[in-house]
Write a protein that holds these residues in place. Structure first.
Motif, PDB file in Angstrom:
ATOM      1  N   ALA A   1       0.939  -1.182   0.156  1.00  0.00           N
ATOM      2  CA  ALA A   1       0.039   0.045   0.072  1.00  0.00           C
ATOM      3  C   ALA A   1       0.836   1.248   0.115  1.00  0.00           C
ATOM      4  O   ALA A   1       0.405   2.084  -0.737  1.00  0.00           O
ATOM      5  CB  ALA A   1      -0.853   0.093   1.261  1.00  0.00           C
ATOM      6  N   PHE A   2       2.030   1.323   0.548  1.00  0.00           N
ATOM      7  CA  PHE A   2       2.851   2.537   0.719  1.00  0.00           C
ATOM      8  C   PHE A   2       3.689   2.637  -0.535  1.00  0.00           C
ATOM      9  O   PHE A   2       3.755   3.748  -0.883  1.00  0.00           O
ATOM     10  CB  PHE A   2       4.003   2.097   1.973  1.00  0.00           C
ATOM     11  CG  PHE A   2       3.477   2.615   3.330  1.00  0.00           C
ATOM     12  CD1 PHE A   2       2.879   3.973   3.603  1.00  0.00           C
ATOM     13  CD2 PHE A   2       3.275   1.901   4.197  1.00  0.00           C
ATOM     14  CE1 PHE A   2       2.297   4.380   4.769  1.00  0.00           C
ATOM     15  CE2 PHE A   2       2.781   2.345   5.577  1.00  0.00           C
ATOM     16  CZ  PHE A   2       2.269   3.465   5.818  1.00  0.00           C
ATOM     17  N   ARG A   3       4.079   1.422  -1.303  1.00  0.00           N
ATOM     18  CA  ARG A   3       4.632   1.656  -2.493  1.00  0.00           C
ATOM     19  C   ARG A   3       3.602   2.334  -3.646  1.00  0.00           C
ATOM     20  O   ARG A   3       3.790   3.119  -4.281  1.00  0.00           O
ATOM     21  CB  ARG A   3       5.036   0.221  -3.079  1.00  0.00           C
ATOM     22  CG  ARG A   3       6.418  -0.405  -2.568  1.00  0.00           C
ATOM     23  CD  ARG A   3       6.892  -1.418  -3.058  1.00  0.00           C
ATOM     24  NE  ARG A   3       5.931  -2.457  -2.991  1.00  0.00           N
ATOM     25  CZ  ARG A   3       5.896  -3.622  -2.108  1.00  0.00           C
ATOM     26  NH1 ARG A   3       6.731  -3.347  -1.045  1.00  0.00           N
ATOM     27  NH2 ARG A   3       4.903  -4.461  -2.335  1.00  0.00           N
ATOM     28  N   CYS A   4       2.304   1.787  -3.421  1.00  0.00           N
ATOM     29  CA  CYS A   4       1.441   2.460  -4.393  1.00  0.00           C
ATOM     30  C   CYS A   4       0.979   3.723  -3.999  1.00  0.00           C
ATOM     31  O   CYS A   4       0.991   4.514  -5.055  1.00  0.00           O
ATOM     32  CB  CYS A   4       0.046   1.545  -4.030  1.00  0.00           C
ATOM     33  SG  CYS A   4      -1.483   1.871  -5.171  1.00  0.00           S
ATOM     34  N   LEU A   5       1.003   4.347  -2.668  1.00  0.00           N
ATOM     35  CA  LEU A   5       1.040   5.626  -2.366  1.00  0.00           C
ATOM     36  C   LEU A   5       2.267   6.363  -2.965  1.00  0.00           C
ATOM     37  O   LEU A   5       1.877   7.299  -3.469  1.00  0.00           O
ATOM     38  CB  LEU A   5       0.904   5.866  -0.973  1.00  0.00           C
ATOM     39  CG  LEU A   5       0.950   7.425  -0.505  1.00  0.00           C
ATOM     40  CD1 LEU A   5      -0.365   8.037  -0.924  1.00  0.00           C
ATOM     41  CD2 LEU A   5       1.030   7.236   1.221  1.00  0.00           C
TER      42      LEU A   5
END
Length: 78
Positions: A65-69
């Motif tokens: 999720a952080f990589r997507c953000l």
């Protein structure tokens, strides 16, 4: 004291997969869908275990999720 737990990819009487089982035929279909998704443009992102066709532990899910953000932030900064 030690506790051992085993998790299986199927559950219930119909043996429906509880998480993705990566078969060669499914991976070929995933690649086909990934090529189609690339044609949708940079404003569309697919994330999560269903979109990535992977099993994620909770720590892996949060990291993804952080990589997507970060990807969203990079795209909007342009």
């Amino acid at each position: 004291r030690t506790v051992i737990h085993k998790e299986y990819p199927c559950s219930g009487p119909a043996f429906e997969p509880a998480y993705p089982v990566r078969r060669a035929s499914d991976m070929a279909l995933l690649k086909k869908y990934a090529r189609l998704a690339q044609g949708l443009g940079p404003k569309i992102l697919f994330g999560g275990r269903l979109a990535r066709y992977r099993y994620y532990n909770m720590d892996q899910s949060i990291a993804a999720a952080f990589r997507c953000l970060r990807t969203i932030e990079q795209r909007t900064a342009r």
